[in-house]
Write an enzyme that holds these catalytic residues in place. Structure first.
Site, PDB file in Angstrom:
ATOM      1  N   THR A  16      64.095  12.652 -72.535  1.00  0.00           N
ATOM      2  CA  THR A  16      64.323  13.514 -73.703  1.00  0.00           C
ATOM      3  C   THR A  16      63.098  14.343 -74.061  1.00  0.00           C
ATOM      4  O   THR A  16      63.213  15.497 -74.480  1.00  0.00           O
ATOM      5  CB  THR A  16      64.719  12.642 -74.919  1.00  0.00           C
ATOM      6  OG1 THR A  16      65.963  12.039 -74.632  1.00  0.00           O
ATOM      7  CG2 THR A  16      64.839  13.449 -76.193  1.00  0.00           C
ATOM      8  N   THR A  92      63.679   7.136 -72.484  1.00  0.00           N
ATOM      9  CA  THR A  92      63.563   5.833 -73.142  1.00  0.00           C
ATOM     10  C   THR A  92      64.605   4.819 -72.659  1.00  0.00           C
ATOM     11  O   THR A  92      64.392   3.618 -72.759  1.00  0.00           O
ATOM     12  CB  THR A  92      63.699   5.977 -74.673  1.00  0.00           C
ATOM     13  OG1 THR A  92      64.955   6.595 -74.964  1.00  0.00           O
ATOM     14  CG2 THR A  92      62.578   6.797 -75.258  1.00  0.00           C
TER      15      THR A  92
HETATM   16  N1  ASP Z   1      68.828   9.663 -71.917  1.00  0.00           N
HETATM   17  C1  ASP Z   1      67.429   9.861 -72.144  1.00  0.00           C
HETATM   18  C2  ASP Z   1      66.658   9.241 -71.002  1.00  0.00           C
HETATM   19  O1  ASP Z   1      66.530   8.050 -70.964  1.00  0.00           O
HETATM   20  C3  ASP Z   1      67.044   9.253 -73.453  1.00  0.00           C
HETATM   21  C4  ASP Z   1      65.574   9.395 -73.824  1.00  0.00           C
HETATM   22  O2  ASP Z   1      64.748   9.874 -73.102  1.00  0.00           O
HETATM   23  O3  ASP Z   1      65.248   8.992 -74.949  1.00  0.00           O
HETATM   24  O4  ASP Z   1      66.206   9.945 -70.142  1.00  0.00           O
END
Ligand code: ASP
Length: 353
Positions: A16, A92
């Site tokens: 993200t 994340t």
């Molecule tokens: N879907 C994203 C990922 O894990 C969520 C994030 O980065 O917070 O790449």
């Protein structure tokens, strides 16, 4: 603490933090590093020098796999002598799995490898990405007066806390405070000053080289118990000939239903050389199979305790051990020992506060 002449390698995998909206669908998609750099002009005020390694195709971390972990290990190994520390920008969703895997794959790590990301993309007004990124780089560049890293381990930095990577779990999909280590204290808090908890930070042998491992055996399954679980379904799962390890997510302090068929299937699996590890469905606390009869039966079936391990750490540790050892008895023994600070077979550390 010194920092001026230190060098940090920033590895951008995606997530993200570097995403923007697809104009056609409105959904977030990974963008290249230039987008990120343009949105963090503050990076030029960081005293350490920063080099960037960008994945050709930045990815959402749901697409991370064992090949990506091997690639990260190779990048860190090839650049190990040149840099004071490493920051990995990562989504994340699977960050705790990557942090856990790297903690085993980078044996005798003596430098910081800090994973971070954000809940809001860096281009958004209220993003948490800037602080996470800037503080992670600063932390990765810190050394003591002997030039040794202050945090020589794989960590996650998020929302003001440095967490041991193989103790961390994503706890919240919405709030900035996305990660925690429910069974281990924080390594450092980043307020106005950094508050390090050195007695909780790993102390590697700085005279020994780091040993990279790139092989993993992912023939593992995570299987969660629930009331009403059916014999036939479990039977098919456990009978898969490729299966090497099972993470059994049990109730409470490591308890399971007392149906004879379940105990029988687990016994058969352990006799076949499958390592069955008991991890609680609770996020905090530890497995103690001797506490209730319902846990004792699992012990009798050859199931081993995962103590206070996270699912992420137990899964990646099994993958790592099955790639390194053929003898399941060695694997079972090492699953019961802490090899990278991932479990506390005793609770002694709690009194070291
Ligand atoms: N879907 C994203 C990922 O894990 C969520 C994030 O980065 O917070 O790449």
């Amino acid at each position: 603490m010194t920092q001026a002449e230190n060098k940090v390698l920033l590895i951008y995998t995606g997530g993200t933090i570097g995403m923007g909206r697809n104009p056609a669908t409105g959904a977030l998609e990974p963008l290249d590093f230039n987008h990120l750099r343009d949105n963090v002009p503050e990076m030029k005020y960081i005293k350490a020098s920063i080099d960037i390694y960008q994945f050709e195709q930045p990815i959402d971390s749901s697409d991370i796999d064992t090949a990506t972990w091997a690639k990260l290990v190779r990048i860190i190994n090839e650049n190990y002598q040149v840099y004071t520390g490493f920051v990995i920008l990562h989504g994340t969703d699977t960050m705790a799995y990557t942090a856990s895997a790297l903690s085993f794959m980078l044996e005798n790590l003596t430098k910081p490898v800090i994973l971070t990301g954000s809940q809001l993309p860096i281009g958004q007004l209220r993003t948490d990405g800037k602080e996470n990124l800037v503080t992670s780089i600063e932390l990765a560049s810190l050394t003591d007066d002997k030039g040794r890293a202050l945090i020589p381990e794989v960590c996650i930095y998020f929302s003001g806390k440095v967490l041991r990577g193989n103790r961390a779990t994503k706890q919240n999909a919405d709030e900035f405070n996305a990660f925690n280590t429910f069974n281990y204290p924080h390594l450092c808090e980043a307020g106005i000053n950094f508050t390090f908890h050195f007695h909780h930070i790993l102390k590697p042998d700085f005279s020994k080289p780091m040993i990279p491992h790139v092989d993993l055996n992912p023939n593992i399954i995570v299987f969660s118990l629930f009331p009403g679980i059916q014999e036939n379904v479990v039977h098919h799962l456990i009978d898969a000939p490729e299966l090497r390890g099972i993470i059994l997510r049990s109730y409470g302090s490591g308890n399971a239903p007392q149906q004879p068929w379940l105990i029988h299937l687990l016994c058969e699996a352990t006799e076949r050389g499958v390592c069955v590890v008991n991890i609680s469905q609770c996020v905090a606390g530890r497995v103690e199979m001797g506490r209730y009869n319902t846990g004792f039966q699992l012990k009798d079936a050859g199931v081993i305790s995962g103590y206070d391990s996270t699912v992420e750490a137990a899964t990646t540790k099994l993958m790592y051990l099955y790639a390194r050892y053929d003898d399941v008895n060695i694997i079972r023994r090492l699953m019961n020992e802490s090899i990278a600070g991932e479990i506390s077979p005793s609770t002694a550390y709690l009194s070291e506060e």
